[in-house]
Design an enzyme around this catalytic site. Structure first.
Site, PDB file in Angstrom:
ATOM      1  N   ASP A  33       0.814  -1.225   0.000  1.00  0.00           N
ATOM      2  CA  ASP A  33       0.000   0.000   0.000  1.00  0.00           C
ATOM      3  C   ASP A  33       0.840   1.265   0.000  1.00  0.00           C
ATOM      4  O   ASP A  33       0.310   2.375   0.072  1.00  0.00           O
ATOM      5  CB  ASP A  33      -0.954  -0.002   1.195  1.00  0.00           C
ATOM      6  CG  ASP A  33      -0.223   0.003   2.538  1.00  0.00           C
ATOM      7  OD1 ASP A  33       1.024  -0.024   2.530  1.00  0.00           O
ATOM      8  OD2 ASP A  33      -0.909   0.030   3.581  1.00  0.00           O
ATOM      9  N   GLU A  35       3.194   2.130   2.265  1.00  0.00           N
ATOM     10  CA  GLU A  35       3.744   2.512   3.557  1.00  0.00           C
ATOM     11  C   GLU A  35       5.160   1.964   3.730  1.00  0.00           C
ATOM     12  O   GLU A  35       5.498   0.894   3.229  1.00  0.00           O
ATOM     13  CB  GLU A  35       2.846   2.015   4.692  1.00  0.00           C
ATOM     14  CG  GLU A  35       1.507   2.735   4.746  1.00  0.00           C
ATOM     15  CD  GLU A  35       0.684   2.320   5.952  1.00  0.00           C
ATOM     16  OE1 GLU A  35       1.073   1.349   6.644  1.00  0.00           O
ATOM     17  OE2 GLU A  35      -0.356   2.959   6.199  1.00  0.00           O
ATOM     18  N   GLN A  93      12.602  26.394   5.280  1.00  0.00           N
ATOM     19  CA  GLN A  93      11.251  26.921   5.517  1.00  0.00           C
ATOM     20  C   GLN A  93      11.115  27.238   7.008  1.00  0.00           C
ATOM     21  O   GLN A  93      10.381  26.589   7.748  1.00  0.00           O
ATOM     22  CB  GLN A  93      10.206  25.900   5.060  1.00  0.00           C
ATOM     23  CG  GLN A  93      10.292  25.585   3.567  1.00  0.00           C
ATOM     24  CD  GLN A  93       9.268  24.553   3.122  1.00  0.00           C
ATOM     25  OE1 GLN A  93       8.198  24.431   3.708  1.00  0.00           O
ATOM     26  NE2 GLN A  93       9.593  23.807   2.079  1.00  0.00           N
ATOM     27  N   HIS A 125      20.830  25.803   7.056  1.00  0.00           N
ATOM     28  CA  HIS A 125      20.762  27.024   6.237  1.00  0.00           C
ATOM     29  C   HIS A 125      20.458  28.235   7.107  1.00  0.00           C
ATOM     30  O   HIS A 125      21.001  29.324   6.881  1.00  0.00           O
ATOM     31  CB  HIS A 125      19.696  26.861   5.157  1.00  0.00           C
ATOM     32  CG  HIS A 125      19.679  27.982   4.167  1.00  0.00           C
ATOM     33  ND1 HIS A 125      20.692  28.207   3.259  1.00  0.00           N
ATOM     34  CD2 HIS A 125      18.761  28.964   3.932  1.00  0.00           C
ATOM     35  CE1 HIS A 125      20.411  29.265   2.521  1.00  0.00           C
ATOM     36  NE2 HIS A 125      19.251  29.747   2.914  1.00  0.00           N
ATOM     37  N   ASP A 163      26.346  35.272  -1.631  1.00  0.00           N
ATOM     38  CA  ASP A 163      25.652  36.372  -0.964  1.00  0.00           C
ATOM     39  C   ASP A 163      26.346  36.658   0.359  1.00  0.00           C
ATOM     40  O   ASP A 163      27.218  35.905   0.807  1.00  0.00           O
ATOM     41  CB  ASP A 163      24.163  36.067  -0.757  1.00  0.00           C
ATOM     42  CG  ASP A 163      23.941  34.761  -0.019  1.00  0.00           C
ATOM     43  OD1 ASP A 163      24.593  34.543   1.030  1.00  0.00           O
ATOM     44  OD2 ASP A 163      23.125  33.947  -0.479  1.00  0.00           O
ATOM     45  N   LYS A 187      22.910  39.208  -3.803  1.00  0.00           N
ATOM     46  CA  LYS A 187      21.870  38.359  -4.378  1.00  0.00           C
ATOM     47  C   LYS A 187      20.506  38.870  -3.941  1.00  0.00           C
ATOM     48  O   LYS A 187      20.245  39.031  -2.759  1.00  0.00           O
ATOM     49  CB  LYS A 187      22.049  36.907  -3.922  1.00  0.00           C
ATOM     50  CG  LYS A 187      21.007  35.952  -4.488  1.00  0.00           C
ATOM     51  CD  LYS A 187      21.382  34.487  -4.220  1.00  0.00           C
ATOM     52  CE  LYS A 187      21.311  34.117  -2.776  1.00  0.00           C
ATOM     53  NZ  LYS A 187      21.532  32.666  -2.558  1.00  0.00           N
ATOM     54  N   ARG A 189      16.525  37.962  -4.221  1.00  0.00           N
ATOM     55  CA  ARG A 189      15.560  36.926  -4.603  1.00  0.00           C
ATOM     56  C   ARG A 189      14.211  37.578  -4.865  1.00  0.00           C
ATOM     57  O   ARG A 189      13.604  38.190  -3.986  1.00  0.00           O
ATOM     58  CB  ARG A 189      15.446  35.871  -3.498  1.00  0.00           C
ATOM     59  CG  ARG A 189      14.500  34.724  -3.862  1.00  0.00           C
ATOM     60  CD  ARG A 189      14.548  33.619  -2.821  1.00  0.00           C
ATOM     61  NE  ARG A 189      15.854  32.979  -2.786  1.00  0.00           N
ATOM     62  CZ  ARG A 189      16.229  32.013  -3.632  1.00  0.00           C
ATOM     63  NH1 ARG A 189      15.404  31.623  -4.584  1.00  0.00           N
ATOM     64  NH2 ARG A 189      17.425  31.479  -3.530  1.00  0.00           N
ATOM     65  N   ASP A 213      29.330  27.883  -0.736  1.00  0.00           N
ATOM     66  CA  ASP A 213      27.965  28.067  -0.233  1.00  0.00           C
ATOM     67  C   ASP A 213      27.628  26.907   0.686  1.00  0.00           C
ATOM     68  O   ASP A 213      28.322  25.878   0.685  1.00  0.00           O
ATOM     69  CB  ASP A 213      26.967  28.146  -1.391  1.00  0.00           C
ATOM     70  CG  ASP A 213      25.748  28.998  -1.043  1.00  0.00           C
ATOM     71  OD1 ASP A 213      25.591  29.363   0.141  1.00  0.00           O
ATOM     72  OD2 ASP A 213      24.948  29.291  -1.945  1.00  0.00           O
TER      73      ASP A 213
END
Length: 285
Positions: A33, A35, A93, A125, A163, A187, A189, A213
């Site tokens: 299924d 999982e 995020q 980040h 940046d 930079k 955005r 980076d």
């Protein structure tokens, strides 16, 4: 005992060697299924005092694997669970970008915290994401490792960040290398996919440049930066990052832009990594 997520098997093995701890057998499976199942057979018989789960959360499945591995070792009676996130997915995020959006880094941090006594993550980040964990996660700086694979004969090198936010990384790599100047690009955005690169005033004519980076995702921003350098008569360009996400055609973009070589670490196992973060993680364990 070192327990590996499916996306971090090489790093987990390297860490086991550095710590001289056993590497657990782990089984990854998927039910009809869809999982997932991540299991650690034999952990109960081994009776380790501590389990160190090493798992880069490069996908939603990888996040679920972490939760299952944490639960599996707890179920087997392990007293201390340490979770190492070499690369923390959703870590960028760290804020609600629009009304009604989640703070995804906080959501995943809360979930991972429930099954762990300690959490380590490598060069997040945004350092603030460590505060989303309970207890607060430890950010491990592996930037110095990026100097190791660089050629020893760099010509009057410039260590350049895309940046201002990554200047500290560039400085760490330069200091570890032992010579060179520091600079960065401006930079701006405009959206999730549109970034404008403004050239700095650094003189790169006839010089080798190392672009540094924390993460390379699609390579679009980095390739734009390299194009500016090419227009200014740069000699060789090397790209180095802690997290070589390198989604889609990122390697092709960078190669077409004129990059001599791409270096990364094994926080994400993408085939370009040339140096391991195992020694710096071992120092925190």
């Amino acid at each position: 005992m070192i327990v590996s997520g499916s996306a971090s098997q090489a790093l987990a093995a390297a860490l086991a060697r550095h710590l001289e701890e056993p590497l657990a057998a782990v089984e990854y499976d998927r039910f009809p299924d869809g999982e997932l199942l991540a299991a650690v057979p034999g952990v109960a018989e081994a009776e380790p005092d501590r389990a160190v789960i090493v798992a880069s959360t490069v996908s939603s499945d990888a996040h679920l694997e972490v939760l299952q591995l944490q639960d599996a070792v707890r179920e087997a009676g392990v007293e201390e669970v340490v979770t190492v996130l070499p690369y923390m997915g959703y870590g960028r995020q760290d804020d609600a970008f629009e009304p009604g959006h989640p703070v995804s880094a906080r959501a995943v941090a809360r979930a991972i915290s429930t099954g762990s006594d300690r959490v380590l993550t490598v060069n997040p980040h945004e350092a603030a994401v460590c505060d989303f964990f309970e207890p607060t996660a430890t950010a491990v700086d592996a930037a110095g490792r990026l100097a190791e694979p660089l050629p020893a004969d760099l010509t009057d090198p410039v260590f350049l960040s895309p940046d201002a936010g990554a200047v500290d990384l560039a400085e760490t790599v330069r200091d570890t290398y032992g010579a060179g100047d520091i600079d960065y690009f401006e930079k701006t955005r405009h959206s999730g996919t549109e970034v404008e690169i403004s050239p700095s005033d650094v003189d790169v004519a006839g010089r080798d440049v190392v672009v540094v980076d924390d993460i390379i995702a699609t390579g679009s921003t980095m390739s734009e930066a390299v194009a500016v350098l090419e227009d200014r008569g740069v000699d060789r360009v090397f790209v180095t990052c802690v997290h070589p996400l390198l989604a889609r055609d990122a390697v092709t973009k960078l190669s077409r832009a004129g990059v001599e070589a791409i270096y990364g670490t094994d926080t994400i196992e993408r085939g370009v990594e040339t140096v391991s973060v195992a020694p710096v993680l071992a120092a925190h364990l």
